[in-house]
Design a protein around this motif. Structure first.
Motif, PDB file in Angstrom:
ATOM      1  N   CYS A   5       0.813  -1.223   0.000  1.00 38.36           N
ATOM      2  CA  CYS A   5       0.000   0.000   0.000  1.00 38.36           C
ATOM      3  C   CYS A   5       0.843   1.268   0.000  1.00 38.36           C
ATOM      4  CB  CYS A   5      -0.942  -0.007   1.202  1.00 38.36           C
ATOM      5  SG  CYS A   5      -2.049  -1.451   1.242  1.00 38.36           S
ATOM      6  N   TYR A   6       2.094   1.164  -0.432  1.00 40.39           N
ATOM      7  CA  TYR A   6       2.961   2.330  -0.608  1.00 40.39           C
ATOM      8  C   TYR A   6       3.144   3.124   0.672  1.00 40.39           C
ATOM      9  CZ  TYR A   6       2.128   1.343  -5.556  1.00 40.39           C
ATOM     10  OH  TYR A   6       2.040   0.724  -6.781  1.00 40.39           O
ATOM     11  N   GLY A   7       3.025   2.459   1.812  1.00 34.23           N
ATOM     12  CA  GLY A   7       3.233   3.125   3.090  1.00 34.23           C
ATOM     13  C   GLY A   7       2.099   4.020   3.530  1.00 34.23           C
ATOM     14  N   LYS A   8       0.939   3.907   2.887  1.00 30.77           N
ATOM     15  CA  LYS A   8      -0.191   4.780   3.221  1.00 30.77           C
ATOM     16  C   LYS A   8      -1.283   4.016   3.953  1.00 30.77           C
ATOM     17  CE  LYS A   8       0.424   8.321  -0.296  1.00 30.77           C
ATOM     18  NZ  LYS A   8       0.839   9.290   0.746  1.00 30.77           N
ATOM     19  N   SER A   9      -1.973   4.737   4.838  1.00 32.72           N
ATOM     20  CA  SER A   9      -3.153   4.172   5.477  1.00 32.72           C
ATOM     21  C   SER A   9      -4.282   4.127   4.452  1.00 32.72           C
ATOM     22  CB  SER A   9      -3.567   5.022   6.678  1.00 32.72           C
ATOM     23  OG  SER A   9      -4.028   6.300   6.231  1.00 32.72           O
ATOM     24  N   LYS A  10      -5.363   3.460   4.789  1.00 29.29           N
ATOM     25  CA  LYS A  10      -6.496   3.374   3.869  1.00 29.29           C
ATOM     26  C   LYS A  10      -7.055   4.759   3.549  1.00 29.29           C
ATOM     27  CE  LYS A  10      -7.872  -1.275   5.388  1.00 29.29           C
ATOM     28  NZ  LYS A  10      -6.699  -1.476   6.262  1.00 29.29           N
ATOM     29  N   SER A  11      -7.205   5.592   4.564  1.00 26.31           N
ATOM     30  CA  SER A  11      -7.757   6.926   4.324  1.00 26.31           C
ATOM     31  C   SER A  11      -6.792   7.786   3.502  1.00 26.31           C
ATOM     32  CB  SER A  11      -8.082   7.612   5.656  1.00 26.31           C
ATOM     33  OG  SER A  11      -6.910   7.789   6.440  1.00 26.31           O
TER      34      SER A  11
ATOM     35  N   ASN B  51      -8.573  -7.482  -4.678  1.00 32.91           N
ATOM     36  CA  ASN B  51      -7.850  -7.766  -3.438  1.00 32.91           C
ATOM     37  C   ASN B  51      -7.013  -6.577  -2.989  1.00 32.91           C
ATOM     38  OD1 ASN B  51      -8.906 -10.336  -3.264  1.00 32.91           O
ATOM     39  ND2 ASN B  51      -7.158 -11.326  -4.234  1.00 32.91           N
ATOM     40  N   TRP B  52      -6.339  -5.919  -3.949  1.00 30.09           N
ATOM     41  CA  TRP B  52      -5.552  -4.746  -3.584  1.00 30.09           C
ATOM     42  C   TRP B  52      -6.468  -3.631  -3.092  1.00 30.09           C
ATOM     43  CZ3 TRP B  52      -5.479   0.388  -4.633  1.00 30.09           C
ATOM     44  CH2 TRP B  52      -4.387   1.114  -4.134  1.00 30.09           C
ATOM     45  N   TRP B  53      -7.554  -3.395  -3.807  1.00 30.83           N
ATOM     46  CA  TRP B  53      -8.479  -2.322  -3.449  1.00 30.83           C
ATOM     47  C   TRP B  53      -9.026  -2.523  -2.038  1.00 30.83           C
ATOM     48  CZ3 TRP B  53      -9.210   2.077  -6.122  1.00 30.83           C
ATOM     49  CH2 TRP B  53     -10.286   2.899  -5.774  1.00 30.83           C
ATOM     50  N   THR B  54      -9.346  -3.758  -1.708  1.00 28.95           N
ATOM     51  CA  THR B  54      -9.867  -4.067  -0.383  1.00 28.95           C
ATOM     52  C   THR B  54      -8.817  -3.823   0.691  1.00 28.95           C
ATOM     53  OG1 THR B  54     -11.377  -5.725  -1.311  1.00 28.95           O
ATOM     54  CG2 THR B  54     -10.897  -5.871   1.046  1.00 28.95           C
ATOM     55  N   LYS B  55      -7.604  -4.270   0.429  1.00 30.50           N
ATOM     56  CA  LYS B  55      -6.535  -4.148   1.416  1.00 30.50           C
ATOM     57  C   LYS B  55      -6.096  -2.704   1.612  1.00 30.50           C
ATOM     58  CE  LYS B  55      -1.880  -5.753   2.550  1.00 30.50           C
ATOM     59  NZ  LYS B  55      -0.781  -6.682   2.209  1.00 30.50           N
ATOM     60  N   CYS B  56      -5.972  -1.949   0.538  1.00 30.59           N
ATOM     61  CA  CYS B  56      -5.312  -0.646   0.622  1.00 30.59           C
ATOM     62  C   CYS B  56      -6.255   0.546   0.674  1.00 30.59           C
ATOM     63  CB  CYS B  56      -4.327  -0.490  -0.542  1.00 30.59           C
ATOM     64  SG  CYS B  56      -2.972  -1.693  -0.471  1.00 30.59           S
ATOM     65  N   THR B  57      -7.530   0.367   0.307  1.00 32.52           N
ATOM     66  CA  THR B  57      -8.499   1.464   0.460  1.00 32.52           C
ATOM     67  C   THR B  57      -9.609   1.105   1.439  1.00 32.52           C
ATOM     68  OG1 THR B  57     -10.110   0.827  -1.258  1.00 32.52           O
ATOM     69  CG2 THR B  57      -8.122   2.014  -1.989  1.00 32.52           C
TER      70      THR B  57
ATOM     71  N   MET C 297      -4.709   6.663   1.267  1.00 31.85           N
ATOM     72  CA  MET C 297      -4.766   6.168  -0.109  1.00 31.85           C
ATOM     73  C   MET C 297      -6.010   6.702  -0.823  1.00 31.85           C
ATOM     74  SD  MET C 297      -3.199   4.478  -2.438  1.00 31.85           S
ATOM     75  CE  MET C 297      -2.010   3.448  -1.580  1.00 31.85           C
ATOM     76  N   VAL C 298      -7.136   6.698  -0.150  1.00 31.40           N
ATOM     77  CA  VAL C 298      -8.370   7.227  -0.745  1.00 31.40           C
ATOM     78  C   VAL C 298      -8.182   8.700  -1.112  1.00 31.40           C
ATOM     79  CG1 VAL C 298     -10.761   7.859  -0.239  1.00 31.40           C
ATOM     80  CG2 VAL C 298      -9.931   5.565   0.330  1.00 31.40           C
ATOM     81  N   THR C 299      -7.566   9.450  -0.221  1.00 26.59           N
ATOM     82  CA  THR C 299      -7.315  10.866  -0.504  1.00 26.59           C
ATOM     83  C   THR C 299      -6.406  11.030  -1.712  1.00 26.59           C
ATOM     84  OG1 THR C 299      -7.613  11.492   1.808  1.00 26.59           O
ATOM     85  CG2 THR C 299      -6.347  13.009   0.425  1.00 26.59           C
ATOM     86  N   TRP C 300      -5.351  10.231  -1.792  1.00 25.88           N
ATOM     87  CA  TRP C 300      -4.408  10.312  -2.906  1.00 25.88           C
ATOM     88  C   TRP C 300      -5.110  10.021  -4.232  1.00 25.88           C
ATOM     89  CZ3 TRP C 300      -2.386   8.164  -7.155  1.00 25.88           C
ATOM     90  CH2 TRP C 300      -1.140   8.627  -7.603  1.00 25.88           C
ATOM     91  N   ILE C 301      -5.897   8.979  -4.268  1.00 26.47           N
ATOM     92  CA  ILE C 301      -6.623   8.627  -5.497  1.00 26.47           C
ATOM     93  C   ILE C 301      -7.593   9.735  -5.870  1.00 26.47           C
ATOM     94  CG2 ILE C 301      -8.281   7.005  -6.499  1.00 26.47           C
ATOM     95  CD1 ILE C 301      -6.994   4.827  -4.711  1.00 26.47           C
ATOM     96  N   GLY C 302      -8.303  10.267  -4.880  1.00 26.72           N
ATOM     97  CA  GLY C 302      -9.244  11.347  -5.146  1.00 26.72           C
ATOM     98  C   GLY C 302      -8.565  12.578  -5.718  1.00 26.72           C
ATOM     99  N   ASP C 303      -7.387  12.905  -5.204  1.00 28.31           N
ATOM    100  CA  ASP C 303      -6.642  14.054  -5.720  1.00 28.31           C
ATOM    101  C   ASP C 303      -6.259  13.849  -7.186  1.00 28.31           C
ATOM    102  OD1 ASP C 303      -6.813  15.289  -3.269  1.00 28.31           O
ATOM    103  OD2 ASP C 303      -4.776  14.770  -2.639  1.00 28.31           O
ATOM    104  N   PHE C 304      -5.838  12.637  -7.519  1.00 25.23           N
ATOM    105  CA  PHE C 304      -5.482  12.347  -8.917  1.00 25.23           C
ATOM    106  C   PHE C 304      -6.709  12.473  -9.823  1.00 25.23           C
ATOM    107  CE2 PHE C 304      -4.909   9.851 -12.683  1.00 25.23           C
ATOM    108  CZ  PHE C 304      -3.555   9.934 -12.999  1.00 25.23           C
ATOM    109  N   LEU C 305      -7.804  11.856  -9.432  1.00 25.72           N
ATOM    110  CA  LEU C 305      -9.008  11.864 -10.264  1.00 25.72           C
ATOM    111  C   LEU C 305      -9.552  13.279 -10.450  1.00 25.72           C
ATOM    112  CD1 LEU C 305     -10.860   8.735  -8.796  1.00 25.72           C
ATOM    113  CD2 LEU C 305      -9.479   8.853 -10.880  1.00 25.72           C
ATOM    114  N   ASP C 306      -9.570  14.041  -9.380  1.00 24.19           N
ATOM    115  CA  ASP C 306     -10.086  15.407  -9.465  1.00 24.19           C
ATOM    116  C   ASP C 306      -9.250  16.251 -10.429  1.00 24.19           C
ATOM    117  OD1 ASP C 306     -12.046  14.760  -7.664  1.00 24.19           O
ATOM    118  OD2 ASP C 306     -11.075  15.710  -5.940  1.00 24.19           O
ATOM    119  N   ARG C 307      -7.926  16.153 -10.327  1.00 25.38           N
ATOM    120  CA  ARG C 307      -7.068  16.953 -11.198  1.00 25.38           C
ATOM    121  C   ARG C 307      -7.184  16.497 -12.655  1.00 25.38           C
ATOM    122  NH1 ARG C 307      -2.652  20.231 -10.327  1.00 25.38           N
ATOM    123  NH2 ARG C 307      -3.769  20.647  -8.392  1.00 25.38           N
TER     124      ARG C 307
END
Length: 282
Positions: A181-187, A215-221, A189-199
């Motif tokens: 999960c690239y060293g990120k918590s679930k929250s 499986n990745w989505w469940t574990k990391c988000t 990671m969700v913020t990071w993905i949201g920032d990418f999608l919004d931009r």
């Protein structure tokens, strides 16, 4: 083998120092591979990741996923491929003749890598009559989501309503360089993905496609359900897509094998060619 056999008498007649030097040279040569192989256990260099790199290692592969034995569940869908620098110059006319009608090429990774073969892959596929798009391999541990979206758009990941360009893809999956999960918590990671999608939406007017594995989505988000407005590209090497991540009732694309013809990764668009063209046109 003949070269090895013919060298044996010569080695026997040399001193121990000479033999040691020969063996040391051979070991040094063998210890420096030309490139890290796909699926290898060695940690790859930054920039060398490709779509689905961790799917086999983490999720495995079921039998019956070859492109010449498509199941009935794929009837009415449209064949596609995804490529990266690993494939170098791609034989697009061969792929078109085999039924491929859409393709994605890796454009960028993080905020420092560009695919050296992107022009041949992106333009070459279009020249062969294939609808094409670009994808970005996300590295949330290096820079922010918005910064990576900007880098992607500025280096080939944009979109235009020309009917032959697919919306950009955020490839967010198993981390080939370290922790899943690239060293990120679930929250986080969700913020990071949201920032990418919004931009990306601001820059292009299109919602980016999300490529991921359940499986990745469940574990990391934490199986976050809030990105369902983005098209889903699911990765699962099996005869069915299985359970989808939360937030999606259906998938738009499916990477179903890494052992297809001409290039390894083959995919299906969840609709016919006319629907694919409509999706590209936005």
């Amino acid at each position: 083998m003949e070269a090895v056999r013919s060298s044996i008498p010569l080695i026997r007649g040399r001193s121990r120092l000479t033999v040691t030097g020969v063996l040391t040279g051979l070991l040094l040569t063998l210890s420096v591979p030309a490139a890290v192989p796909r699926g290898g256990a060695v940690t790859p260099e930054r920039g060398s990741a490709y779509m689905g790199m961790g799917v086999l290692a983490h999720d495995g592969s079921a039998a019956g996923t070859a492109t010449d034995s498509l199941s009935d569940s794929r009837t009415g869908q449209t064949e596609g491929v995804d490529v990266s620098s690993y494939q170098r110059d791609v034989a697009w006319s061969t792929l078109y003749d085999s039924g491929v009608r859409w393709a994605y090429a890796k454009a960028t990774e993080g905020t420092s890598y560009e695919n050296a073969y992107f022009t041949q892959q992106y333009t070459g596929s279009s020249d062969a009559g294939i609808v094409r798009g670009a994808y970005h391999f996300a590295t949330p541990d290096t820079t922010g989501g918005a910064a990576q979206a900007d880098y992607f758009v500025d280096h080939g990941g944009g979109w235009s309503a020309d009917g032959r360009t697919l919306p950009g893809v955020l490839d967010i999956e198993w981390n080939p360089y370290g922790g899943d999960c690239y060293g990120k918590s679930k929250s986080q990671m969700v913020t990071w993905i949201g920032d990418f999608l919004d931009r990306y939406k601001v820059r292009t007017g299109r919602a980016a496609v999300i490529y991921t594995a359940t499986n990745w989505w469940t574990k990391c988000t934490g199986n976050y359900a809030g990105f369902g407005s983005s098209p889903l590209w699911i990765a699962r090497y099996a005869s069915t897509v299985g359970t989808l991540p939360a937030g999606w009732a259906y998938y738009t694309m499916w990477q179903y094998t890494s052992t297809g013809k001409t290039v390894g990764d083959h995919d299906r668009f969840n609709g016919g060619k006319e629907q694919l063209d409509t999706f590209a046109a936005g």
